[in-house]
Design a protein around this motif. Structure first.
Motif, PDB file in Angstrom:
ATOM      1  N   LEU A  73      22.329  56.843  36.304  1.00 21.32           N
ATOM      2  CA  LEU A  73      23.435  55.900  36.219  1.00 21.32           C
ATOM      3  C   LEU A  73      23.307  54.809  37.274  1.00 21.32           C
ATOM      4  CD1 LEU A  73      26.250  58.555  35.793  1.00 21.32           C
ATOM      5  CD2 LEU A  73      25.266  57.100  34.000  1.00 21.32           C
ATOM      6  N   PRO A  74      23.930  53.653  37.040  1.00 20.28           N
ATOM      7  CA  PRO A  74      23.848  52.551  38.009  1.00 20.28           C
ATOM      8  C   PRO A  74      24.852  52.672  39.149  1.00 20.28           C
ATOM      9  CG  PRO A  74      25.025  51.811  36.059  1.00 20.28           C
ATOM     10  CD  PRO A  74      24.556  53.214  35.768  1.00 20.28           C
ATOM     11  N   PHE A  75      25.513  53.801  39.262  1.00 24.09           N
ATOM     12  CA  PHE A  75      26.470  54.039  40.348  1.00 24.09           C
ATOM     13  C   PHE A  75      26.455  55.533  40.667  1.00 24.09           C
ATOM     14  CE2 PHE A  75      28.841  53.758  36.300  1.00 24.09           C
ATOM     15  CZ  PHE A  75      29.291  55.071  36.192  1.00 24.09           C
TER      16      PHE A  75
ATOM     17  N   PRO B  18      40.270  48.665  39.859  1.00 24.61           N
ATOM     18  CA  PRO B  18      38.868  48.734  40.263  1.00 24.61           C
ATOM     19  C   PRO B  18      37.964  49.093  39.095  1.00 24.61           C
ATOM     20  CG  PRO B  18      40.083  50.624  41.081  1.00 24.61           C
ATOM     21  CD  PRO B  18      41.096  49.679  40.517  1.00 24.61           C
ATOM     22  N   THR B  19      36.717  48.656  39.165  1.00 25.66           N
ATOM     23  CA  THR B  19      35.739  49.004  38.143  1.00 25.66           C
ATOM     24  C   THR B  19      35.311  50.465  38.299  1.00 25.66           C
ATOM     25  OG1 THR B  19      33.832  48.413  39.489  1.00 25.66           O
ATOM     26  CG2 THR B  19      34.874  46.633  38.211  1.00 25.66           C
ATOM     27  N   GLN B  20      34.633  50.965  37.270  1.00 24.50           N
ATOM     28  CA  GLN B  20      34.132  52.331  37.355  1.00 24.50           C
ATOM     29  C   GLN B  20      33.170  52.488  38.526  1.00 24.50           C
ATOM     30  OE1 GLN B  20      32.149  53.667  33.777  1.00 24.50           O
ATOM     31  NE2 GLN B  20      32.312  55.826  34.328  1.00 24.50           N
ATOM     32  N   ALA B  21      32.312  51.482  38.735  1.00 23.70           N
ATOM     33  CA  ALA B  21      31.371  51.545  39.856  1.00 23.70           C
ATOM     34  C   ALA B  21      32.100  51.550  41.192  1.00 23.70           C
ATOM     35  CB  ALA B  21      30.395  50.375  39.778  1.00 23.70           C
ATOM     36  N   GLU B  22      33.155  50.773  41.304  1.00 21.50           N
ATOM     37  CA  GLU B  22      33.932  50.757  42.554  1.00 21.50           C
ATOM     38  C   GLU B  22      34.625  52.104  42.785  1.00 21.50           C
ATOM     39  OE1 GLU B  22      35.000  45.965  42.718  1.00 21.50           O
ATOM     40  OE2 GLU B  22      36.309  47.361  41.635  1.00 21.50           O
ATOM     41  N   LYS B  23      35.166  52.668  41.720  1.00 19.31           N
ATOM     42  CA  LYS B  23      35.798  53.985  41.864  1.00 19.31           C
ATOM     43  C   LYS B  23      34.761  55.048  42.231  1.00 19.31           C
ATOM     44  CE  LYS B  23      38.113  53.708  37.887  1.00 19.31           C
ATOM     45  NZ  LYS B  23      39.073  54.055  36.787  1.00 19.31           N
TER      46      LYS B  23
ATOM     47  N   VAL C 291      30.641  59.994  31.487  1.00 24.94           N
ATOM     48  CA  VAL C 291      30.588  58.635  32.048  1.00 24.94           C
ATOM     49  C   VAL C 291      31.173  57.632  31.071  1.00 24.94           C
ATOM     50  CG1 VAL C 291      29.026  56.812  32.836  1.00 24.94           C
ATOM     51  CG2 VAL C 291      28.613  59.190  33.511  1.00 24.94           C
ATOM     52  N   SER C 292      30.967  57.846  29.780  1.00 24.64           N
ATOM     53  CA  SER C 292      31.425  56.884  28.773  1.00 24.64           C
ATOM     54  C   SER C 292      32.937  56.781  28.695  1.00 24.64           C
ATOM     55  CB  SER C 292      30.848  57.245  27.395  1.00 24.64           C
ATOM     56  OG  SER C 292      31.506  58.379  26.842  1.00 24.64           O
TER      57      SER C 292
ATOM     58  N   HIS D 134      44.514  54.081  38.819  1.00 25.88           N
ATOM     59  CA  HIS D 134      43.405  53.326  39.397  1.00 25.88           C
ATOM     60  C   HIS D 134      42.495  54.215  40.242  1.00 25.88           C
ATOM     61  CE1 HIS D 134      46.353  53.619  42.625  1.00 25.88           C
ATOM     62  NE2 HIS D 134      45.386  53.363  43.472  1.00 25.88           N
ATOM     63  N   LEU D 135      42.815  55.492  40.364  1.00 24.67           N
ATOM     64  CA  LEU D 135      42.080  56.389  41.251  1.00 24.67           C
ATOM     65  C   LEU D 135      40.820  56.954  40.588  1.00 24.67           C
ATOM     66  CD1 LEU D 135      45.080  58.374  42.769  1.00 24.67           C
ATOM     67  CD2 LEU D 135      43.802  56.491  43.811  1.00 24.67           C
ATOM     68  N   PRO D 136      39.864  57.403  41.397  1.00 19.62           N
ATOM     69  CA  PRO D 136      38.677  58.062  40.832  1.00 19.62           C
ATOM     70  C   PRO D 136      39.071  59.368  40.143  1.00 19.62           C
ATOM     71  CG  PRO D 136      38.324  57.467  43.153  1.00 19.62           C
ATOM     72  CD  PRO D 136      39.782  57.270  42.869  1.00 19.62           C
ATOM     73  N   VAL D 137      38.443  59.617  39.008  1.00 19.62           N
ATOM     74  CA  VAL D 137      38.718  60.841  38.254  1.00 19.62           C
ATOM     75  C   VAL D 137      37.399  61.536  37.922  1.00 19.62           C
ATOM     76  CG1 VAL D 137      39.773  61.863  36.198  1.00 19.62           C
ATOM     77  CG2 VAL D 137      40.788  59.816  37.234  1.00 19.62           C
TER      78      VAL D 137
END
Length: 276
Positions: free
Chosen positions: A146-148, A2-7, A106-107, A80-83
Motif C-alpha cells: 500500500l502507498p501508506f 483527513p485522507t485515508q493516508a493521513e489517518k 483498505v478499499s 474523522h478518526l483512524p479505524v
C-alpha cells in the motif's frame, strides 16, 4: 476530513508515543460518533459486538466478510478518526484469503486490521505453526504494498481456546513479527508476568485485550509499565451497553417498575454526542 493516508500516518504514530494507545471498539456509526465525542483517538471494529447486533454467535463464521466490511465502512464514514478492523481469521483458511481480506479492508477506508491464527475448527482450533506464519506473511505483503502505512496486527489465539501455552504463543508472535506484522496480539493474556514476557520477546508494539470479565483489571498505567503499547477493549463496551439493556428490560418485566431510567442519559444528551 483527513485522507485515508493521513489517518494511516496518525494511527501509526499513536503506536509509538510515550503512553499506550487505547483503541475503543464501537459496533456501529452511532457508537463511533459517541466515542469520538468522548475523546477517544482511534477505533477498531468488534466482531463480537457486530455478531450480537446481528443476532448471531461470534467466532462461528456466521458473519460474512461482506457484512463485517460494511459495518467497518459505516464506522469509517461516521468519524474523522483512524479505524482498524477485527478481520477474524481473514474469512478463509489460505494465505491468499488473508491477503485479499487486507486489500478489501483498505478499499472501505480502514487503516489497520487484525488476522488471527484461529481456524474455526473446534477439533483443531489453532492453525499449525507453519501455516499460520504463511498466512501472516501473505497479509503483511498485501499491507506493505500500500502507498501508506497499514497497521497489520497478527493475533495468536492460544489463550482464547484453552491453550495456555506461553512458549508457543511467544514463538508464534516472534515468527509473525519476522513475517511482517506491525503489531502483535495474544488476546486472553491476563497475568502481569505473561504480558511482560510477551512485550520483552518482540520489538513491534504489543496489543493487550483489556476489560475481560473474569480477569484482573489492570489499568492503562499498569499495562504501560509492562511494556504494552496498545490496548483494545474487544466486545467490552457492547457488553456493558447490552448488560444495562437487559437489566432494564428485566426490571420492567419482573417488577413492573422503571427505576432504571433515572440513571440514563436523556435522548437529547445522547443525540448531542452522536449527532454533534
Amino acid at each position: 476530513m483527513p485522507t485515508q493516508a493521513e489517518k494511516a500516518a496518525t494511527f501509526k504514530s499513536l503506536h509509538y508515543r510515550n503512553e499506550p494507545l487505547v483503541v475503543a471498539n464501537p459496533w456501529d456509526a452511532g457508537t463511533a460518533r459517541i466515542l469520538a465525542a468522548l475523546g477517544f483517538e482511534a477505533f477498531s471494529t468488534t466482531s463480537g459486538g457486530l455478531a450480537i447486533t446481528l443476532g448471531r454467535r461470534d467466532g462461528t463464521g456466521s458473519v460474512s466478510r461482506d457484512e463485517a466490511l460494511a459495518n467497518a465502512k459505516a464506522i469509517v464514514d461516521a468519524t474523522h478518526l483512524p479505524v482498524a478492523a477485527d478481520l477474524e481469521n481473514g474469512y478463509g483458511h489460505t494465505p491468499e484469503a488473508a491477503a485479499e481480506t487486507i486489500r478489501l479492508a483498505v478499499s472501505v477506508g480502514l487503516v489497520g486490521g487484525s488476522i488471527e491464527d484461529s481456524s474455526g475448527d473446534s477439533a483443531r482450533p489453532i492453525y499449525d505453526f507453519d501455516h499460520a506464519v504463511e498466512r501472516v506473511a501473505a497479509a503483511a505483503e498485501a499491507a506493505r504494498a500500500l502507498p501508506f502505512p497499514f497497521m497489520f496486527v497478527a493475533r495468536a489465539e492460544n489463550y482464547l481456546h484453552g491453550r495456555a501455552d506461553l512458549d508457543d504463543t511467544i514463538r508464534r508472535l516472534q515468527a509473525f513479527e519476522k513475517a511482517g506484522a506491525e503489531v502483535l496480539y495474544a488476546p486472553g493474556l491476563t497475568r502481569e508476568e505473561d504480558i511482560r514476557a510477551v512485550c520483552a520477546a518482540v520489538n513491534k508494539p504489543v496489543n493487550v485485550l483489556a476489560a475481560l470479565k473474569d480477569a484482573p483489571h489492570l489499568s492503562v498505567a499498569e499495562l504501560a509499565s509492562l511494556g504494552v503499547r496498545r490496548i483494545s477493549l474487544g466486545s467490552a463496551l457492547s457488553r456493558a451497553a447490552l448488560t444495562a439493556f437487559v437489566h432494564a428490560a428485566r426490571e420492567i418485566k419482573a417488577d413492573g417498575t422503571f427505576g432504571f431510567a433515572a440513571a440514563t442519559f436523556s435522548l437529547g444528551e445522547l443525540m448531542d454526542l452522536a449527532a454533534g
